[in-house]
Design a protein around this motif. Structure first.
Motif, short mmCIF file in Angstrom:
data_model
loop_
_atom_site.label_atom_id
_atom_site.label_comp_id
_atom_site.label_asym_id
_atom_site.label_seq_id
_atom_site.Cartn_x
_atom_site.Cartn_y
_atom_site.Cartn_z
N GLY A 20 -25.08 2.45 78.67
CA GLY A 20 -26.06 3.47 78.99
C GLY A 20 -26.79 4.01 77.79
N LYS A 21 -27.56 5.07 78.02
CA LYS A 21 -28.40 5.62 76.96
C LYS A 21 -27.60 6.26 75.83
CE LYS A 21 -29.03 10.10 79.19
NZ LYS A 21 -29.94 11.07 79.73
N ASP A 22 -26.36 6.66 76.11
CA ASP A 22 -25.52 7.30 75.09
C ASP A 22 -24.43 6.36 74.57
OD1 ASP A 22 -26.82 9.80 75.17
OD2 ASP A 22 -25.77 10.31 77.03
N LYS A 23 -24.69 5.06 74.60
CA LYS A 23 -23.73 4.06 74.17
C LYS A 23 -23.26 4.35 72.74
CE LYS A 23 -23.25 -0.94 73.81
NZ LYS A 23 -23.91 -2.22 74.04
N THR A 24 -21.97 4.20 72.49
CA THR A 24 -21.26 4.42 71.22
C THR A 24 -21.04 5.89 70.88
OG1 THR A 24 -23.14 4.40 69.68
CG2 THR A 24 -22.18 2.26 70.25
N LYS A 25 -21.54 6.83 71.67
CA LYS A 25 -21.27 8.25 71.41
C LYS A 25 -19.85 8.58 71.81
CE LYS A 25 -25.75 10.51 71.71
NZ LYS A 25 -26.54 11.53 72.42
N GLN A 26 -19.21 9.46 71.04
CA GLN A 26 -17.87 9.90 71.35
C GLN A 26 -17.89 11.38 71.68
OE1 GLN A 26 -15.18 8.91 68.17
NE2 GLN A 26 -15.31 6.71 68.57
N GLY A 27 -17.00 11.81 72.56
CA GLY A 27 -16.91 13.20 72.95
C GLY A 27 -15.62 13.49 73.69
N LYS A 28 -15.33 14.77 73.83
CA LYS A 28 -14.13 15.21 74.50
C LYS A 28 -14.41 15.37 75.99
CE LYS A 28 -11.77 19.29 74.14
NZ LYS A 28 -11.25 20.45 73.43
N VAL A 29 -13.44 15.00 76.84
CA VAL A 29 -13.59 15.12 78.28
C VAL A 29 -13.43 16.59 78.67
CG1 VAL A 29 -12.64 14.45 80.52
CG2 VAL A 29 -12.74 12.79 78.67
N ILE A 30 -14.45 17.13 79.33
CA ILE A 30 -14.44 18.53 79.76
C ILE A 30 -13.80 18.65 81.15
CG2 ILE A 30 -15.89 20.51 80.32
CD1 ILE A 30 -18.03 19.26 78.47
N ALA A 31 -14.15 17.72 82.05
CA ALA A 31 -13.62 17.76 83.42
C ALA A 31 -13.50 16.35 83.96
CB ALA A 31 -14.55 18.59 84.30
N VAL A 32 -12.58 16.18 84.92
CA VAL A 32 -12.35 14.90 85.57
C VAL A 32 -12.50 15.10 87.07
CG1 VAL A 32 -10.67 13.06 85.95
CG2 VAL A 32 -10.76 14.19 83.75
N TYR A 33 -13.25 14.21 87.72
CA TYR A 33 -13.47 14.27 89.16
C TYR A 33 -12.95 13.00 89.81
CZ TYR A 33 -16.71 17.79 87.39
OH TYR A 33 -17.26 18.85 86.72
N PRO A 34 -11.66 12.95 90.22
CA PRO A 34 -11.09 11.73 90.79
C PRO A 34 -11.71 11.32 92.12
CG PRO A 34 -9.38 13.39 90.39
CD PRO A 34 -10.68 14.02 90.09
N GLU A 35 -12.25 12.28 92.89
CA GLU A 35 -12.82 11.95 94.20
C GLU A 35 -14.02 11.01 94.04
OE1 GLU A 35 -13.37 15.41 93.12
OE2 GLU A 35 -11.23 15.72 93.39
N THR A 36 -14.84 11.25 93.01
CA THR A 36 -16.03 10.43 92.79
C THR A 36 -15.86 9.47 91.61
OG1 THR A 36 -16.96 12.19 91.43
CG2 THR A 36 -17.59 12.14 93.75
N GLU A 37 -14.69 9.46 91.00
CA GLU A 37 -14.36 8.62 89.84
C GLU A 37 -15.33 8.86 88.68
OE1 GLU A 37 -13.83 4.54 90.88
OE2 GLU A 37 -12.45 5.00 92.50
N ARG A 38 -15.57 10.12 88.37
CA ARG A 38 -16.49 10.48 87.29
C ARG A 38 -15.82 11.45 86.33
NH1 ARG A 38 -21.85 9.32 87.69
NH2 ARG A 38 -22.34 8.00 89.44
N VAL A 39 -16.33 11.47 85.09
CA VAL A 39 -15.85 12.41 84.08
C VAL A 39 -17.04 13.12 83.44
CG1 VAL A 39 -13.71 11.19 83.52
CG2 VAL A 39 -15.79 10.56 82.34
N LEU A 40 -16.80 14.32 82.96
CA LEU A 40 -17.81 15.11 82.27
C LEU A 40 -17.43 15.11 80.80
CD1 LEU A 40 -20.27 16.80 83.14
CD2 LEU A 40 -18.81 18.80 83.04
N VAL A 41 -18.31 14.56 79.94
CA VAL A 41 -18.01 14.41 78.52
C VAL A 41 -18.93 15.31 77.71
CG1 VAL A 41 -17.80 12.76 76.62
CG2 VAL A 41 -17.35 12.02 78.95
N GLU A 42 -18.34 16.00 76.74
CA GLU A 42 -19.06 16.94 75.90
C GLU A 42 -20.12 16.22 75.05
OE1 GLU A 42 -17.34 20.62 73.40
OE2 GLU A 42 -16.65 18.67 72.74
N GLY A 43 -21.39 16.65 75.17
CA GLY A 43 -22.47 16.11 74.36
C GLY A 43 -23.01 14.77 74.82
N VAL A 44 -22.58 14.28 75.97
CA VAL A 44 -23.00 12.96 76.46
C VAL A 44 -23.68 13.12 77.81
CG1 VAL A 44 -22.13 10.73 77.27
CG2 VAL A 44 -21.18 11.77 75.23
N ASN A 45 -24.72 12.30 78.07
CA ASN A 45 -25.47 12.30 79.32
C ASN A 45 -26.07 13.68 79.60
OD1 ASN A 45 -26.58 11.13 81.58
ND2 ASN A 45 -24.76 11.45 82.86
N ARG A 46 -26.73 14.23 78.61
CA ARG A 46 -27.35 15.54 78.75
C ARG A 46 -28.64 15.42 79.56
NH1 ARG A 46 -25.20 19.51 75.83
NH2 ARG A 46 -27.13 20.64 75.48
#
Length: 118
Positions: A20-46
């Motif tokens: 994706g557009k933020d390839k190779t960026k690193q960040g801390k996981v803020i939240a995890v959503y198992p129902e939709t299999e998604r994660v919210l990462v700090e500073g990524v996909n803004r």
């Protein structure tokens, strides 16, 4: 709807974006959503949200543009290895520990790349 899938990525993990557009960026996981299999990462996909001015319980809220993180699919991120800061997979090590005369199984997440505990 199917039951939420068990995810190997947890809140607080350091992850790296693989695609994706933020390839190779690193960040801390803020939240995890198992129902939709998604994660919210700090500073990524803004993304930019347009908010409307209005009243809330705490007072007036000003409108305008707000930049915030959006969720990213869990398959597009990988946990970062603690030793060399490169993406790795996760495996689980199961050990039996004896405490107070009783056996207890302990599961530990381990980085495949280096074998270190996460």
């Amino acid at each position: 709807m199917a039951a939420p899938k068990k995810m190997k990525i947890k809140k607080g993990d350091l992850v790296q974006v693989l695609t994706g557009k933020d390839k190779t960026k690193q960040g801390k996981v803020i939240a995890v959503y198992p129902e939709t299999e998604r994660v919210l990462v700090e500073g990524v996909n803004r993304v930019t949200r347009h908010t409307k001015a209005g009243q809330s319980a705490r007072g007036t809220r000003t409108g305008g543009l707000v930049v915030q993180e959006a969720a990213i699919h869990v398959s597009n991120v990988a946990i970062v290895d603690p030793t060399d800061k490169k993406p790795t997979r996760v495996k689980t090590r199961v050990e039996t520990v004896e405490r107070n005369g009783r056996e207890k199984t302990v599961r530990t997440r381990v980085a495949v790349r280096s074998g270190k505990d996460l």
